[in-house]
Design a protein around this motif. Structure first.
Motif, PDB file in Angstrom:
ATOM      1  N   ARG A   1     -54.559 -18.829   0.900  1.00 35.66           N
ATOM      2  CA  ARG A   1     -55.348 -17.787   1.550  1.00 35.66           C
ATOM      3  C   ARG A   1     -56.704 -18.320   1.992  1.00 35.66           C
ATOM      4  NH1 ARG A   1     -53.191 -12.657   0.309  1.00 35.66           N
ATOM      5  NH2 ARG A   1     -51.504 -12.737  -1.239  1.00 35.66           N
ATOM      6  N   ASN A   2     -57.343 -17.577   2.901  1.00 34.52           N
ATOM      7  CA  ASN A   2     -58.681 -17.946   3.349  1.00 34.52           C
ATOM      8  C   ASN A   2     -59.727 -17.273   2.458  1.00 34.52           C
ATOM      9  OD1 ASN A   2     -58.874 -15.241   4.198  1.00 34.52           O
ATOM     10  ND2 ASN A   2     -58.401 -15.737   6.331  1.00 34.52           N
ATOM     11  N   THR A   3     -60.982 -17.426   2.811  1.00 36.45           N
ATOM     12  CA  THR A   3     -62.064 -16.889   1.981  1.00 36.45           C
ATOM     13  C   THR A   3     -62.077 -15.358   1.948  1.00 36.45           C
ATOM     14  OG1 THR A   3     -63.558 -17.069   3.887  1.00 36.45           O
ATOM     15  CG2 THR A   3     -63.541 -18.910   2.322  1.00 36.45           C
ATOM     16  N   LYS A   4     -61.371 -14.731   2.880  1.00 36.01           N
ATOM     17  CA  LYS A   4     -61.266 -13.270   2.887  1.00 36.01           C
ATOM     18  C   LYS A   4     -60.018 -12.795   2.149  1.00 36.01           C
ATOM     19  CE  LYS A   4     -63.684 -12.745   7.311  1.00 36.01           C
ATOM     20  NZ  LYS A   4     -63.590 -12.237   8.711  1.00 36.01           N
ATOM     21  N   ASP A   5     -59.351 -13.723   1.470  1.00 29.78           N
ATOM     22  CA  ASP A   5     -58.136 -13.445   0.717  1.00 29.78           C
ATOM     23  C   ASP A   5     -56.974 -13.050   1.628  1.00 29.78           C
ATOM     24  OD1 ASP A   5     -56.915 -13.512  -1.809  1.00 29.78           O
ATOM     25  OD2 ASP A   5     -56.923 -11.323  -1.935  1.00 29.78           O
ATOM     26  N   GLU A   6     -57.022 -13.498   2.870  1.00 31.81           N
ATOM     27  CA  GLU A   6     -55.941 -13.247   3.817  1.00 31.81           C
ATOM     28  C   GLU A   6     -55.001 -14.450   3.832  1.00 31.81           C
ATOM     29  OE1 GLU A   6     -58.641 -10.783   7.098  1.00 31.81           O
ATOM     30  OE2 GLU A   6     -58.484 -12.982   7.185  1.00 31.81           O
TER      31      GLU A   6
END
Length: 227
Positions: A103-108
Motif C-alpha cells: 500500500r501507499n502512504t494513504k493506505d491505498e
C-alpha cells in the motif's frame, strides 16, 4: 516486646517469601513464553500449493533456467526454508506474519498493470521463482474462479494461476519477500478480445515476512549446477 519483634520478623519473612514467589512465578512464565515463542515457527510459503512446475530465474537473468525433476525437487525444498521462529521476529519488533497488500502512504493498494507484471523478474541480487499452476479457465470471457488457486489477503480473496516470488538475501534476519499473483491469460495473451481485458487487468503485490538466507544459498547452489 520480644514477641512483637518476632511477629514483625515473621511477617517480614512471609512478605519476602511472597515477593520471591511472585518474582519466581513471573520469571517461570517468561521462560515458558520464550520457549514457546522460540519453538513456534512461521512458514511464509505454507499457504501455497505445490505447483505443476517452478520456473527458475538466475540472478540478472530474464530467461527461465532449464530444470529437470531433481532440480524441481531442490527448488521445492528451498522454498520451504524461509521459515523463522516468532521470537526472532519479535526481537526485531516485527509482529505481523500474515499476507498483506502493498500500500501507499494513504493506505491505498498499489495496483500494477499487465505490462508491469510482465516486467517483474530476477535482479542482480535477487532470484525469481515463478509458481506455474494449471491454467485458469475462461468462461464467457470471465475467469472461472473455481479453476484458480487463491490466497486470503487483508480480508480479500486473490485468485491466480501464476505467482512470481522475488527472493533477495535477508542475511539471517527476518525481512520481507514480495509475491505477485496473476492470471496468465490476462497478462500473457495480448490478442485476447483485442487486448481489452489485458488493458484493464490489475493486481496488487503481496508482502510477507521471511528469512530467505537458507533459500538464497540453496538457489545459488542450484544455479551453479544448472550452468
Amino acid at each position: 516486646m520480644a514477641k512483637n519483634k518476632q511477629e514483625k520478623a515473621a511477617a517480614s519473612r512471609k512478605a519476602a517469601n511472597i515477593i520471591v514467589g511472585i518474582v519466581s512465578g513471573v520469571a517461570a512464565l517468561l521462560i515458558i513464553a520464550i520457549i514457546v515463542l522460540v519453538s513456534v515457527r512461521v512458514d511464509p510459503m505454507d499457504k501455497l500449493d505445490r505447483p505443476v512446475r517452478y520456473d527458475f530465474y538466475d540472478l540478472g537473468s530474464s530467461e527461465v533456467s532449464f530444470t529437470n525433476d531433481a532440480a524441481q525437487t531442490e527448488i521445492h525444498t528451498a522454498m520451504g526454508e524461509m521459515d523463522f521462529n516468532v521470537m526472532s521476529a519479535i526481537l526485531r519488533w516485527k509482529w505481523d506474519y500474515s499476507y498483506n497488500f502493498v500500500r501507499n502512504t494513504k493506505d491505498e493498494k498499489i495496483e500494477m498493470t499487465a505490462d508491469e507484471i510482465e516486467e517483474i523478474g530476477a535482479t542482480g541480487s535477487a532470484y525469481m521463482i515463478e509458481y506455474v499452476y494449471d491454467r485458469a479457465k475462461i468462461v464467457d470471457g470471465e475467469v472461472d474462479k473455481s479453476s484458480c488457486r487463491s490466497l486470503e489477503v487483508d480480508g480479500e480473496t486473490v485468485y491466480f494461476d501464476r505467482l512470481k516470488v522475488v527472493i533477495g538475501n535477508t542475511d539471517g534476519n527476518v525481512g520481507e519477500i514480495y509475491l505477485y499473483p496473476y492470471i496468465y491469460e490476462r497478462v500473457i495473451n495480448h490478442a485476447a478480445d483485442g487486448g481489452a481485458t489485458r488493458a484493464t487487468y490489475r493486481i496488487t503485490a503481496i508482502k510477507v515476512r521471511a528469512n530467505t538466507s537458507g533459500t538464497y544459498i540453496a538457489l545459488g547452489d542450484l544455479a551453479k549446477k544448472l550452468k
